[in-house]
Design a protein around this motif. Structure first.
Motif, PDB file in Angstrom:
ATOM      1  N   THR A 175      11.425   9.134 -29.002  1.00 56.38           N
ATOM      2  CA  THR A 175      11.230   8.036 -28.051  1.00 56.38           C
ATOM      3  C   THR A 175      12.107   8.301 -26.831  1.00 56.38           C
ATOM      4  O   THR A 175      13.215   8.817 -26.956  1.00 56.38           O
ATOM      5  CB  THR A 175      11.571   6.653 -28.630  1.00 56.38           C
ATOM      6  OG1 THR A 175      12.962   6.581 -28.930  1.00 56.38           O
ATOM      7  CG2 THR A 175      10.762   6.363 -29.877  1.00 56.38           C
ATOM      8  N   ILE A 176      11.560   7.970 -25.667  1.00 48.55           N
ATOM      9  CA  ILE A 176      12.256   8.191 -24.401  1.00 48.55           C
ATOM     10  C   ILE A 176      12.112   6.939 -23.553  1.00 48.55           C
ATOM     11  O   ILE A 176      11.021   6.369 -23.460  1.00 48.55           O
ATOM     12  CB  ILE A 176      11.638   9.394 -23.655  1.00 48.55           C
ATOM     13  CG1 ILE A 176      11.989  10.704 -24.370  1.00 48.55           C
ATOM     14  CG2 ILE A 176      12.081   9.429 -22.202  1.00 48.55           C
ATOM     15  CD1 ILE A 176      11.250  11.920 -23.825  1.00 48.55           C
ATOM     16  N   SER A 177      13.217   6.508 -22.953  1.00 50.73           N
ATOM     17  CA  SER A 177      13.131   5.497 -21.900  1.00 50.73           C
ATOM     18  C   SER A 177      13.796   6.087 -20.666  1.00 50.73           C
ATOM     19  O   SER A 177      14.800   6.797 -20.777  1.00 50.73           O
ATOM     20  CB  SER A 177      13.783   4.180 -22.313  1.00 50.73           C
ATOM     21  OG  SER A 177      15.193   4.282 -22.372  1.00 50.73           O
ATOM     22  N   PHE A 228      10.086   2.436 -13.911  1.00 51.05           N
ATOM     23  CA  PHE A 228      10.496   2.459 -15.321  1.00 51.05           C
ATOM     24  C   PHE A 228       9.377   3.038 -16.160  1.00 51.05           C
ATOM     25  O   PHE A 228       8.181   2.825 -15.854  1.00 51.05           O
ATOM     26  CB  PHE A 228      10.795   1.027 -15.756  1.00 51.05           C
ATOM     27  CG  PHE A 228      10.999   0.866 -17.233  1.00 51.05           C
ATOM     28  CD1 PHE A 228       9.923   0.598 -18.084  1.00 51.05           C
ATOM     29  CD2 PHE A 228      12.264   0.965 -17.792  1.00 51.05           C
ATOM     30  CE1 PHE A 228      10.110   0.452 -19.452  1.00 51.05           C
ATOM     31  CE2 PHE A 228      12.458   0.812 -19.157  1.00 51.05           C
ATOM     32  CZ  PHE A 228      11.380   0.545 -19.982  1.00 51.05           C
ATOM     33  N   ALA A 246      16.037   9.341 -26.670  1.00 53.10           N
ATOM     34  CA  ALA A 246      16.753   9.735 -25.451  1.00 53.10           C
ATOM     35  C   ALA A 246      16.533   8.710 -24.348  1.00 53.10           C
ATOM     36  O   ALA A 246      15.434   8.163 -24.197  1.00 53.10           O
ATOM     37  CB  ALA A 246      16.272  11.106 -24.981  1.00 53.10           C
ATOM     38  N   ASP A 247      17.570   8.476 -23.578  1.00 50.98           N
ATOM     39  CA  ASP A 247      17.496   7.513 -22.472  1.00 50.98           C
ATOM     40  C   ASP A 247      18.124   8.132 -21.230  1.00 50.98           C
ATOM     41  O   ASP A 247      19.178   8.761 -21.310  1.00 50.98           O
ATOM     42  CB  ASP A 247      18.262   6.226 -22.811  1.00 50.98           C
ATOM     43  CG  ASP A 247      17.789   5.589 -24.107  1.00 50.98           C
ATOM     44  OD1 ASP A 247      18.604   5.489 -25.048  1.00 50.98           O
ATOM     45  OD2 ASP A 247      16.614   5.204 -24.160  1.00 50.98           O
ATOM     46  N   ILE A 281       8.453   4.316 -20.558  1.00 53.17           N
ATOM     47  CA  ILE A 281       8.837   4.684 -21.917  1.00 53.17           C
ATOM     48  C   ILE A 281       7.756   5.571 -22.510  1.00 53.17           C
ATOM     49  O   ILE A 281       6.579   5.461 -22.166  1.00 53.17           O
ATOM     50  CB  ILE A 281       9.092   3.467 -22.841  1.00 53.17           C
ATOM     51  CG1 ILE A 281       7.937   2.464 -22.793  1.00 53.17           C
ATOM     52  CG2 ILE A 281      10.396   2.800 -22.509  1.00 53.17           C
ATOM     53  CD1 ILE A 281       8.155   1.257 -23.708  1.00 53.17           C
ATOM     54  N   ILE A 282       8.183   6.478 -23.338  1.00 52.69           N
ATOM     55  CA  ILE A 282       7.279   7.389 -24.039  1.00 52.69           C
ATOM     56  C   ILE A 282       7.634   7.345 -25.519  1.00 52.69           C
ATOM     57  O   ILE A 282       8.813   7.491 -25.877  1.00 52.69           O
ATOM     58  CB  ILE A 282       7.438   8.837 -23.539  1.00 52.69           C
ATOM     59  CG1 ILE A 282       7.110   8.944 -22.057  1.00 52.69           C
ATOM     60  CG2 ILE A 282       6.564   9.786 -24.352  1.00 52.69           C
ATOM     61  CD1 ILE A 282       7.436  10.303 -21.447  1.00 52.69           C
ATOM     62  N   PHE A 289      18.645   6.885 -17.057  1.00 56.56           N
ATOM     63  CA  PHE A 289      18.431   5.939 -15.958  1.00 56.56           C
ATOM     64  C   PHE A 289      19.405   6.263 -14.833  1.00 56.56           C
ATOM     65  O   PHE A 289      20.581   6.513 -15.083  1.00 56.56           O
ATOM     66  CB  PHE A 289      18.654   4.492 -16.415  1.00 56.56           C
ATOM     67  CG  PHE A 289      17.559   3.971 -17.297  1.00 56.56           C
ATOM     68  CD1 PHE A 289      17.617   4.132 -18.668  1.00 56.56           C
ATOM     69  CD2 PHE A 289      16.450   3.332 -16.748  1.00 56.56           C
ATOM     70  CE1 PHE A 289      16.595   3.677 -19.489  1.00 56.56           C
ATOM     71  CE2 PHE A 289      15.423   2.868 -17.571  1.00 56.56           C
ATOM     72  CZ  PHE A 289      15.498   3.045 -18.933  1.00 56.56           C
TER      73      PHE A 289
END
Lengths: 155, 381
Positions: B249-251, B235, B157-158, B237-238, B160
């Motif tokens: 994963t996440i950004s 910023f 998932a992202d 990330i995980i 921003f």
């Protein structure tokens, strides 16, 4: 049919134009081969590619998943601060093959493959034969389940 | 229709209350009663509170204690700054009011636990603002729930936000994260892993019904001088696993007005055993190209350089971006979703316990980023 090499050339030309400024983050999702050796080599080639795009050297890798499970995600940290999430999946639905986003400090590029399939698994001419340092690092990171500095993985 | 639900607002202008109040006011089942806050707030916050109250045509009640005695208040919309939010939420729950909560819930795990305990004891309902009522999120949920993807194998998932004047951060070295994280919400900057990352964390929890079991996180200063100067990240990330082993994963972060054609990235890749789906908040869409002048980033408002708030964006005449036009179902308001829950006497899908888990994931992520180690959940109490 478009290939991963075509995509990478377009990315590199755009990065060279400096329109994004300094690249700082890459999100690369690769739908690829089921062959574990090919996957490991592919992930290593993509890791090296992504670090080249970030114009930086790799400092550490954290890996989740496993080659046998069909899912691997790498968190890459570069020495000058850039980061990347490089993920491989062997899902039976091959979809577009590559999902890619690159952030620079002044812009971004987003990959839209449309109906093209980017499933070129020949990431480099000798990819099948190379057991690179990067591949060893990724293997070590997968085995340990811990963030792995580059130095720690050296034989 | 009688306005059945009296809404008390805690904290005013230059918070998300500008949007939440408008959403409640637009729902015919609701009536805005008053705006209040703790009595010892500073002059700036008092003036901002009074400004929103005037704009809404409602009275201010200087002391939260007095406001909570009002019998015509059923719901409190709480947008106090993160460091004050938990104690206010506890007081409101103890007063028997349902809670509509800004995100993220609060900065500390023990505070989140206290909110959950107070809500359970009082038997009131709660909801944290999220994207789950939106059609694209519902689409993702349906894909997962009806099995069309097969067994879920991974989620990426992202999220921003495309706001702020980018390109001013000094690059070239790794961010050194601090733990515990301080300074969550400032005039010029927010902790963006928290502020934006809360959305994909909440989404993943909601889609799967599973909690996070481990996280490895990295934060960065890539875009904004303001964040760097205040030592908060823009910023993050995980890379995590859920309690059933599912990799995630996440950004997330904030990356500047001109880094996206619309409001920003908001998408999730659901990898299943039989099918993979990319669900994107910006799809379906029309793309419109005309001879009108191109969109330009607004002048910086010194009161809000990142464009956090609607009112400050209006002050510098931020034009809407018009190249992408949403072509899906209209999104219902999150406030109306909560009122639906109250009407139907059911818990929200993002009630305080879910919001508390997101807080725990965020705290664990900051610990991970600071120590450069994997952190397992649940965190010790």
């Amino acid at each position: 049919m478009s290939s991963m090499a075509d995509l990478h050339r377009a990315v590199e030309a755009t990065l060279a134009s400096k329109r994004l400024g300094q690249p700082v983050f890459v999100r690369y999702l690769w739908f690829g081969s089921d062959n574990p050796n090919a996957v490991l080599t592919g992930l290593a080639v993509l890791t090296d590619t992504v670090c080249r795009w970030l114009d930086s050297s790799l400092e550490r890798v954290y890996a989740t998943g496993g080659l046998a499970s069909g899912q691997v995600s790498l968190t890459l940290e570069c020495r000058e601060g850039g980061t990347a999430l490089v993920s491989w999946t062997s899902s039976s639905d091959r979809g577009n093959g590559v999902d890619l986003m690159i952030l620079g400090n002044r812009g971004a590029m987003y990959h839209d493959a449309g109906s093209t399939e980017l499933l070129d698994e020949r990431l480099s001419p000798t990819a099948q034969l190379v057991r690179s340092e990067t591949a060893r690092l990724i293997e070590h990171a997968l085995r340990s389940g811990k963030p792995t500095p580059v130095e720690r993985a050296k034989p | 229709m009688n306005a059945k639900y009296g809404i008390l607002l805690v904290t005013g202008s230059q918070t998300h209350q500008e949007n939440y109040a408008a959403a409640f006011a637009a729902d015919k089942r609701c009536r805005l009663i008053a705006l209040t806050d703790e009595p010892d707030i500073d002059k700036r916050r008092r003036e901002l509170n009074e400004r929103l109250a005037r704009a809404l045509g409602i009275p201010t009640i200087p002391d939260l204690k007095d406001a909570l005695t009002k019998k015509d208040v059923q719901v409190v919309s709480i947008c106090a700054p993160p460091e004050r939010r938990a104690r206010i939420a506890v007081r409101c729950a103890e007063a028997g009011k349902h809670l509509y909560l800004d995100k993220s819930l609060c900065p500390k795990v023990e505070e989140a636990d206290a909110i959950v305990a107070a809500i359970r004891k009082a038997g009131v309902r709660s909801h944290m603002f999220s994207f789950i009522p939106q059609p694209w999120a519902r689409t993702a949920k349906k894909l997962v729930d009806d099995g069309r993807l097969g067994k879920l194998l991974a989620i990426h998932a992202d999220a921003f936000f495309a706001k702020g004047l980018t390109g001013t951060a000094k690059l070239g070295s790794r961010r050194r994260e601090e733990f515990p994280p301080e300074r969550h919400q400032l005039v010029e900057a927010k902790r963006e892993l928290d502020n934006v990352g809360v959305y994909p964390i909440t989404l993943v929890r909601w889609l799967t019904g599973k909690k996070f079991r481990s996280v490895y996180s990295v934060t960065g200063n890539y875009f904004f001088r303001e964040h760097q100067q205040h030592n908060v990240e823009d910023f993050g990330i995980i890379s995590g696993t859920l309690e059933d082993g599912l990799p995630v994963t996440i950004s997330a972060g904030r990356f500047g007005w001109t880094t996206h054609p619309a409001a920003g990235v908001n998408r999730v890749v659901l990898v299943g055993s039989t099918r993979t789906a990319v669900v994107d908040a910006n799809r379906p869409r029309l793309e419109v190209y005309t001879d009108e002048p191109p969109w330009m980033a607004p002048n910086v408002n010194p009161a809000d350089p990142m464009g956090f708030w609607s009112s400050t964006q209006d002050e510098v005449h931020v034009r809407p971006k018009r190249t992408w036009v949403a072509a899906g179902s209209p999104a219902p308001s999150d406030a109306s979703y909560f009122i639906d829950c109250l009407e139907q006497k059911r818990e929200s899908e993002i009630a305080a316990p879910d919001a508390a888990h997101a807080t725990e994931v965020l705290v664990a992520s900051y610990r991970s980023a600071a120590t450069r180690e994997v952190v397992t959940l649940p965190l010790p109490r």
